[in-house]
Motif scaffolding. Structure first.
Motif: not given
Length: 343
Positions: A191-197, A266-280
């Motif tokens: 559960r922790w690894l999946s990234g959850s609120l 938890g490590p919510i997947a790909f948020i750090a990866f996607l946010s910058g390119p989308i914003a740019k």
């Protein structure tokens, strides 16, 4: 002729500023709407006036528990974690001049995850201690990566390759810990690894909120230096930037907000990866993407959590939905970089 050129430059800058303000405002409005959607939607949809009364501290039958105890902490966790992931990701991508150089790929979140899983499966510690270990694991990982990549001079390619190697090692450690874990410990780790609120509590979010409020202004204040680092080591140095000091402050600030976000959700997947390119892509060139990237992070986390809760028969953690979104983008990015000769 000179005046015409200056006028064209000024008009172009005004247009870019207008676009930046418009896009940032729209992202803030969408994030605000999603925050309210998180509070309003659920098994029971409460009127907005009841939700407001609960937020003001009144006791409203049914709504006080659902909104105050479950939905509000969930929304706050998504809000601050999404903002932290988005900003940390775009800082690393900009500073290292590579869209792959985000905390997920270069092993920082894997360090936090490995420490947390070790505490859950081997040490059987409380949630508070797991969060502390997660932060320490992220900081230790970035220290090791930076130390190994520095050598005689800082090299971006070396840092990324070392980070990917450490990420692979830590992922293997996590897999091993899950294999040897006791049956009743494994679901908590997964559960922790999946990234959850799920299960977010306001009192557990204070460290994340405080860290974001303290260190995000530092990152914003240093946005000009960050843009100069994007020009390259020699160019930044020639412009009077102390690259080692600037990089150290940006890395420490980004890793702290990232580690606290990871510890909270938890490590919510790909948020750090996607946010910058989308914003740019939305904002364009000429202005810092730090705040827009943070807003995109909020939107991705909250929207994905709503989709995970209500779009399917079964409910899925937010990390599952963001993983479905981010995986294809990573493949597309690798193909595009390979065609351009960047890999």
């Amino acid at each position: 002729m000179m005046n015409e050129t200056i006028n064209l430059i000024m008009i172009g800058r005004k247009n870019r500023r207008r676009r930046y303000v418009l896009v940032t405002s729209l992202l803030a409005i969408i994030a605000f709407i999603l925050c309210w959607a998180m509070l309003l939607l659920g098994n029971t949809i409460y009127p907005i006036q009841d939700v407001i009364r609960v937020l003001l501290g009144e006791q409203v039958k049914g709504a006080s528990f659902a909104v105050g105890t479950i939905r509000f902490p969930r929304m706050i966790a998504g809000l601050f974690a999404g903002f932290a992931f988005g900003i940390a990701g775009t800082v690393f991508q900009t500073m290292l001049r590579n869209p792959l150089a985000n905390p997920n790929v270069i092993g920082i979140t894997a360090g936090s995850s490995a420490a947390a899983v070790f505490c859950i499966i081997v040490l059987h510690l409380s949630n508070t201690m797991v969060s502390i270990a997660s932060v320490a694991g992220g900081l230790a990982t970035v220290f090791v990566i930076y130390l190994l990549s520095k050598g005689t001079s800082f090299a971006i390619g070396r840092l990324i390759l070392i980070g990917i190697g450490i990420q692979a090692m830590l992922t293997a450690v996590i897999s091993y810990l899950i294999l040897i874990g006791r049956v009743h410990d494994i679901p908590a780790a997964l559960r922790w690894l999946s990234g959850s609120l799920n299960g977010a509590k306001v009192e557990n979010l204070y460290p994340l909120i405080l860290t974001v409020l303290l260190f995000v202004p530092i990152i914003i204040f240093m946005s000009k230096q960050l843009e100069m680092l994007e020009l390259g080591e020699q160019a930044a140095t020639s412009l009077g930037i102390d690259t080692d000091k600037t990089r150290f402050i940006l890395i420490v600030s980004s890793v702290l907000i990232l580690a606290l976000a990871t510890a909270s959700t938890g490590p919510i997947a790909f948020i750090a990866f996607l946010s910058g390119p989308i914003a740019k892509r939305l904002v364009g060139v000429g202005f810092s993407t730090i705040i827009p990237a943070g807003l995109v992070g909020i939107i991705l986390v909250l929207a994905s959590d709503l989709v995970g809760q209500f779009a399917f028969v079964s409910r899925y953690p937010v990390g599952v939905i963001t993983g479905i979104i981010g995986g294809p983008y990573l493949i597309y990015l690798l193909i595009r970089m390979n065609r351009k000769g960047d890999l």
